[in-house]
Write an enzyme that holds these catalytic residues in place. Structure first.
Site, PDB file in Angstrom:
ATOM      1  CB  ALA A 213      -5.605   1.034  10.508  1.00  0.00           C
TER       2      ALA A 213
ATOM      3  CD1 TRP B 240       8.799  -3.087  -4.343  1.00  0.00           C
ATOM      4  CD2 TRP B 240      10.009  -3.935  -6.028  1.00  0.00           C
ATOM      5  NE1 TRP B 240       9.917  -3.670  -3.800  1.00  0.00           N
ATOM      6  CE2 TRP B 240      10.689  -4.191  -4.810  1.00  0.00           C
ATOM      7  CE3 TRP B 240      10.578  -4.384  -7.218  1.00  0.00           C
ATOM      8  CZ2 TRP B 240      11.902  -4.881  -4.750  1.00  0.00           C
ATOM      9  CZ3 TRP B 240      11.809  -5.057  -7.174  1.00  0.00           C
ATOM     10  CH2 TRP B 240      12.447  -5.297  -5.948  1.00  0.00           C
TER      11      TRP B 240
ATOM     12  CE  LYS C 257       2.751  -3.825   6.472  1.00  0.00           C
ATOM     13  NZ  LYS C 257       1.583  -2.987   6.754  1.00  0.00           N
TER      14      LYS C 257
ATOM     15  CG  PHE D 115      -4.090  -2.935   8.662  1.00  0.00           C
ATOM     16  CD1 PHE D 115      -3.042  -3.763   8.278  1.00  0.00           C
ATOM     17  CD2 PHE D 115      -4.055  -2.375   9.925  1.00  0.00           C
ATOM     18  CE1 PHE D 115      -1.989  -4.035   9.143  1.00  0.00           C
ATOM     19  CE2 PHE D 115      -3.005  -2.636  10.793  1.00  0.00           C
ATOM     20  CZ  PHE D 115      -1.966  -3.467  10.404  1.00  0.00           C
TER      21      PHE D 115
ATOM     22  CE  LYS E 186      -2.750   0.807   3.597  1.00  0.00           C
ATOM     23  NZ  LYS E 186      -2.104  -0.392   4.143  1.00  0.00           N
TER      24      LYS E 186
ATOM     25  CB  THR F   6       5.158   0.021  -2.574  1.00  0.00           C
ATOM     26  OG1 THR F   6       5.979  -0.488  -1.534  1.00  0.00           O
ATOM     27  CG2 THR F   6       5.916  -0.020  -3.890  1.00  0.00           C
TER      28      THR F   6
ATOM     29  CG  PHE G 126       3.958  -9.887  -6.456  1.00  0.00           C
ATOM     30  CD1 PHE G 126       4.922 -10.191  -5.501  1.00  0.00           C
ATOM     31  CD2 PHE G 126       2.983  -8.956  -6.141  1.00  0.00           C
ATOM     32  CE1 PHE G 126       4.902  -9.580  -4.258  1.00  0.00           C
ATOM     33  CE2 PHE G 126       2.965  -8.338  -4.912  1.00  0.00           C
ATOM     34  CZ  PHE G 126       3.930  -8.653  -3.959  1.00  0.00           C
TER      35      PHE G 126
ATOM     36  NE  ARG H 284      -0.543   4.566   8.605  1.00  0.00           N
ATOM     37  CZ  ARG H 284      -0.829   3.293   8.795  1.00  0.00           C
ATOM     38  NH1 ARG H 284      -1.231   2.876   9.969  1.00  0.00           N
ATOM     39  NH2 ARG H 284      -0.706   2.430   7.810  1.00  0.00           N
TER      40      ARG H 284
END
Length: 541
Positions: free
Chosen positions: A269, A395, A103, A297, A69, A71, A367, A92
């Site tokens: 969140a 990415w 993570k 999230f 998210k 990224t 991906f 954030r």
């Protein structure tokens, strides 16, 4: 392909003065933290010349590794920048808990990062430490008041100390052991800093005066008669605000492609409201034509709270929403079958477009092992649900991989919309919780434990019934059971406790087994992080 940190370290960062000048920030508004970071004084900025468009980035129900998210948020902003738009990012700040937990870092990834990523992920400008100090100052003053005679007659303490780290050992502790002269012995516990109400207050405060007023309203305990006791009654708000004075100013950094970015505030969140500071977002809106921000999230958590809490406490309204998805996550929600997992994503699309009435696009974070057939199926199903699904390759390609998404969002931002809330403030607290559960999660209803029912009765009696609701719930399911994947039906949400965050301006409903102090996983990311003799960090991602 090089790692995230290798990409970040190989990139030439522009001096922060150049980034500020390009964003229209005058030198007198900056407080420098080295050459690549600065705090910005919003009061020293010129008035906005035209209304900006606000883009909110949210996601489908994520997997533990996340779906990209941040990224996507960074890459979308860089894509808008490539199209010649005046754009800023508002994100954030990462918490050290997830950085060293499962993570990893939260500065984006690949060629779509905010930098300097090592600084942002570690101590940055000290904001989270200041929040921790302010929280724990209040705890110390509260316990000292009780030790020195307890003039306010506090019978029950609800304020907990905090730490910016995942540490399950501190969830339940006994402190003040031995009584005098050590203190007042009692059962206690720690929260992670991101879950502290001080963090929520920082993120929702409009200015320094509002910050002080919110800090003073925070409830720290109750008398024997059940009356709430506040930080203001302990005369703690002034000292706490002094600790947070500089923290209130947004932190200016840049993306790898030199798009200006604010990284400021960091509530989770799943246990808080999950959005960066209101000050950062509104400051960005004064400086840019497009502002891209994110909510934590899935759309059932951060986006719901952005709409029902943040928008209510401000004049913000998203012009368009991006819902990030991956084929990997969709397969997980379908027990390996993409088609079976798609209803999870489509339910989030329905929440944004039907419940909140906002235009939405799906960003499919691509991906290498995604097949063309799989991607085409996701796009087809989303189009049938009323949202275009755009392939995002930020990415690997940065802003160039986000141009198609940027073009779609420019179109969506110009569409008319009718923004709605998911409940009305004049409803009883229980009815608001039920509205979120049934309209957003698609639950059959809510079950309140005896404690939760008593909490509701007390909060209504003390005048907190008119506040919005912040549901603390697992991020891994629409339900309160992390193992219930996909788009579940026929379930009820159990609320075990209801608390008030009077300073933040919302009521917190704790569901299921949600914890306000996470623990580290069996193989924490900290085991892979290292630094060499030249000071170069590795393993941070």
């Amino acid at each position: 392909m090089p790692s995230d940190i290798e990409i970040a370290q190989a990139t030439t960062l522009a001096p922060i003065d150049e980034i500020a000048a390009a964003a229209g920030i005058p030198p007198e508004a900056l407080t420098h933290f080295g050459q690549t970071k600065a705090k910005v004084n919003p009061d020293a900025l010129p008035a906005s010349s035209s209304p900006a468009k606000l883009i909110l980035v949210t996601a489908m129900t994520p997997t533990p590794a996340g779906e990209g998210k941040t990224t996507t948020t960074v890459g979308l902003a860089d894509g808008l920048h490539l199209l010649g738009k005046r754009v800023m990012v508002a994100l954030r700040e990462p918490s050290l808990g997830p950085v060293f937990g499962i993570k990893g870092g939260a500065a984006g990834g690949g060629y779509a990062q905010v930098v300097p990523m090592e600084d942002i992920n570690l101590h940055f400008t000290g904001d989270l430490h200041a929040v921790t100090c302010a929280n724990n100052l209040l705890a110390a003053m509260l316990d000292n008041h009780m030790y020195q005679g307890n003039e306010l007659g506090i019978e029950k303490v609800t304020w907990r100390r905090c730490l910016d780290m995942n540490d399950r050992q501190l969830r339940k502790v006994i402190d003040g052991v031995g009584g005098r002269p050590n203190g007042v012995e009692r059962a206690d516990g720690f929260d992670i800093t991101a879950a502290s109400e001080v963090m929520a207050v920082l993120c929702l405060a409009k200015d320094l005066d509002d910050l002080k007023a919110r800090l003073a309203r925070m409830v720290v305990g109750y008398t024997a008669e059940g009356a709430p006791v506040t930080a203001g009654q302990l005369d703690a708000a002034g000292a706490m605000a002094a600790l947070l004075r500089d923290t209130l100013q947004p932190n200016l950094v840049q993306t790898l492609e030199h798009t200006p970015a604010f990284v400021h505030g960091g509530p989770f969140a799943n246990i808080a409201h999950g959005c960066n500071t209101l000050i950062a977002t509104k400051t960005a809106l004064k400086l840019a034509d497009y502002v891209v921000t994110e909510a934590g999230f899935g759309a059932d958590l951060g986006a719901e709270k952005f709409c029902d809490i943040v928008c209510r406490q401000s004049d913000l309204r998203p012009d368009a929403v991006v819902i990030v998805a991956t084929v990997r996550a969709l397969k997980r929600h379908g027990d390996g079958d993409l088609e079976a997992g798609l209803p999870n994503l489509l339910r989030h699309v329905d929440t944004i477009t039907k419940v909140f009435g906002l235009p939405a696009a799906v960003a499919v974070n691509r991906f290498p092992d995604d097949t063309e057939e799989e991607l085409a199926l996701v796009q087809q199903r989303c189009r049938e649900a009323g949202a275009e699904a755009v392939l995002s390759e930020v990415w690997g390609h940065g802003g160039a991989g986000g141009k198609a998404l940027a073009e779609e969002l420019i179109k969506l931002c110009d569409q008319p919309s009718q923004f709605n809330y998911s409940y009305e403030l004049d409803q009883p607290i229980a009815a608001k919780i039920e509205a979120i559960a049934t309209r957003i999660y698609r639950a059959d209803g809510v079950e309140f434990t005896e404690k939760a029912q008593a909490d509701l009765q007390a909060l209504e009696a003390h005048g907190f019934g008119g506040l919005p609701v912040c549901v603390a719930k697992t991020q891994y399911s629409f339900s309160d059971d992390a193992k219930l994947l996909g788009a579940p039906v026929g379930f009820k949400v159990t609320v075990r406790e209801v608390r008030v965050s009077a300073g933040a301006g919302f009521v917190v409903a704790l569901t299921g087994a949600i914890m306000t102090m996470p623990g580290l996983p069996k193989e924490p990311a900290a085991k892979r992080i290292d630094i060499d003799s030249d000071g170069v960090i590795s393993g941070l991602f």
